[in-house]
Design a protein around this motif. Structure first.
Motif, PDB file in Angstrom:
ATOM      1  N   ARG A 116      18.818  70.283  -8.838  1.00 17.64           N
ATOM      2  CA  ARG A 116      19.533  69.514  -9.856  1.00 17.64           C
ATOM      3  C   ARG A 116      20.159  70.513 -10.807  1.00 17.64           C
ATOM      4  N   GLY A 117      21.449  70.336 -11.064  1.00 17.67           N
ATOM      5  CA  GLY A 117      22.125  71.296 -11.915  1.00 17.67           C
ATOM      6  C   GLY A 117      23.267  70.691 -12.693  1.00 17.67           C
ATOM      7  N   THR A 118      23.821  71.516 -13.562  1.00 13.19           N
ATOM      8  CA  THR A 118      24.951  71.144 -14.391  1.00 13.19           C
ATOM      9  C   THR A 118      26.084  72.123 -14.107  1.00 13.19           C
TER      10      THR A 118
ATOM     11  N   THR B 119      31.831  63.664 -18.153  1.00 16.98           N
ATOM     12  CA  THR B 119      30.452  63.175 -18.093  1.00 16.98           C
ATOM     13  C   THR B 119      29.874  63.265 -16.692  1.00 16.98           C
ATOM     14  N   GLU B 120      30.663  63.648 -15.713  1.00 18.34           N
ATOM     15  CA  GLU B 120      30.210  63.707 -14.334  1.00 18.34           C
ATOM     16  C   GLU B 120      30.092  65.149 -13.848  1.00 18.34           C
ATOM     17  N   THR B 121      29.351  65.947 -14.570  1.00 22.53           N
ATOM     18  CA  THR B 121      29.232  67.351 -14.181  1.00 22.53           C
ATOM     19  C   THR B 121      27.827  67.712 -13.723  1.00 22.53           C
ATOM     20  N   ASP B 122      26.972  66.729 -13.524  1.00 25.07           N
ATOM     21  CA  ASP B 122      25.634  66.987 -13.022  1.00 25.07           C
ATOM     22  C   ASP B 122      25.572  66.663 -11.532  1.00 25.07           C
TER      23      ASP B 122
ATOM     24  N   PHE C 227      29.555  62.656  -7.017  1.00 29.63           N
ATOM     25  CA  PHE C 227      29.184  62.407  -8.394  1.00 29.63           C
ATOM     26  C   PHE C 227      29.032  60.928  -8.708  1.00 29.63           C
TER      27      PHE C 227
ATOM     28  N   LYS D  14      23.997  75.708 -15.135  1.00 31.61           N
ATOM     29  CA  LYS D  14      22.551  75.843 -15.218  1.00 31.61           C
ATOM     30  C   LYS D  14      21.891  75.037 -14.109  1.00 31.61           C
TER      31      LYS D  14
ATOM     32  N   TYR E  11      22.682  66.369  -8.177  1.00 31.57           N
ATOM     33  CA  TYR E  11      21.270  66.208  -7.860  1.00 31.57           C
ATOM     34  C   TYR E  11      21.191  66.009  -6.353  1.00 31.57           C
TER      35      TYR E  11
ATOM     36  N   ASN F 182      18.702  72.871 -13.468  1.00 28.28           N
ATOM     37  CA  ASN F 182      17.680  72.151 -14.221  1.00 28.28           C
ATOM     38  C   ASN F 182      16.409  71.928 -13.420  1.00 28.28           C
TER      39      ASN F 182
END
Length: 172
Positions: free
Chosen positions: A26-28, A110-113, A85, A163, A115, A165
């Protein structure tokens, strides 16, 4: 080529029953991300042999799967048009996305994560990728590898990743 953002050398296992069967990441992503990739490499100090290369071209909503042998990328790579995303499924074609001028708007701030879960099937030499959501696992793709999965020694994450997570490994 982007730099390696994260490297995890996998623990050495003593027997075939103690091997990596699941990897969850899981990341950003950074602002205005272009691409990121997850590589399952056969040597943590050298990228000449990559069992599985999973690359996301963010703006084009394209996933590229490939492998590298003796420093050469395979000519037979696989591309899938999918927005990982929002989990809504595939796009009919890359040209539809570009012709509709949606490429620049495909990913909002807002859609930059991301998983993702990678499941390794040693018996069939395949890696299955899922997108994890509150609603469960969304199938993304399945890739048949040239190398035996036991040759994987490390995982690298490249590209526009701000990053990590969560980085979790599951074993038999």
């Amino acid at each position: 080529m982007p730099n390696v953002k994260y490297l995890c050398v996998l623990p050495t296992v003593e027997k075939d029953t103690d091997r990596l069967t699941k990897l969850t990441v899981r990341g950003t992503l950074t602002g205005n991300p272009q691409e990121f990739s997850v590589n399952f490499v056969n040597d943590p100090t050298c990228t000449d042999n990559i069992t599985y290369h999973f690359k996301v071209l963010v703006r084009l909503q394209t996933i590229i799967e490939n492998y590298k042998q003796k420093g050469e990328w395979s000519l037979s790579h696989k591309e899938t048009y999918l927005n990982i995303f929002d989990g809504t499924g595939s796009i009919d074609s890359k040209s539809d996305l570009i012709n509709n001028n949606n490429a620049a708007d495909a990913i909002s701030s807002t859609e930059t994560d991301f998983y993702l879960e990678f499941t390794l099937d040693y018996a069939n030499s395949t890696i299955v990728v899922y997108q994890l959501r509150d609603s469960g696992h969304n199938f993304i793709c399945e890739y048949n590898t040239l190398f035996d999965l036991t040759e994987i020694q490390a995982v690298q994450i490249w590209g526009d990743v701000q990053k990590i997570n969560l980085f979790a490994m599951g074993y038999d």
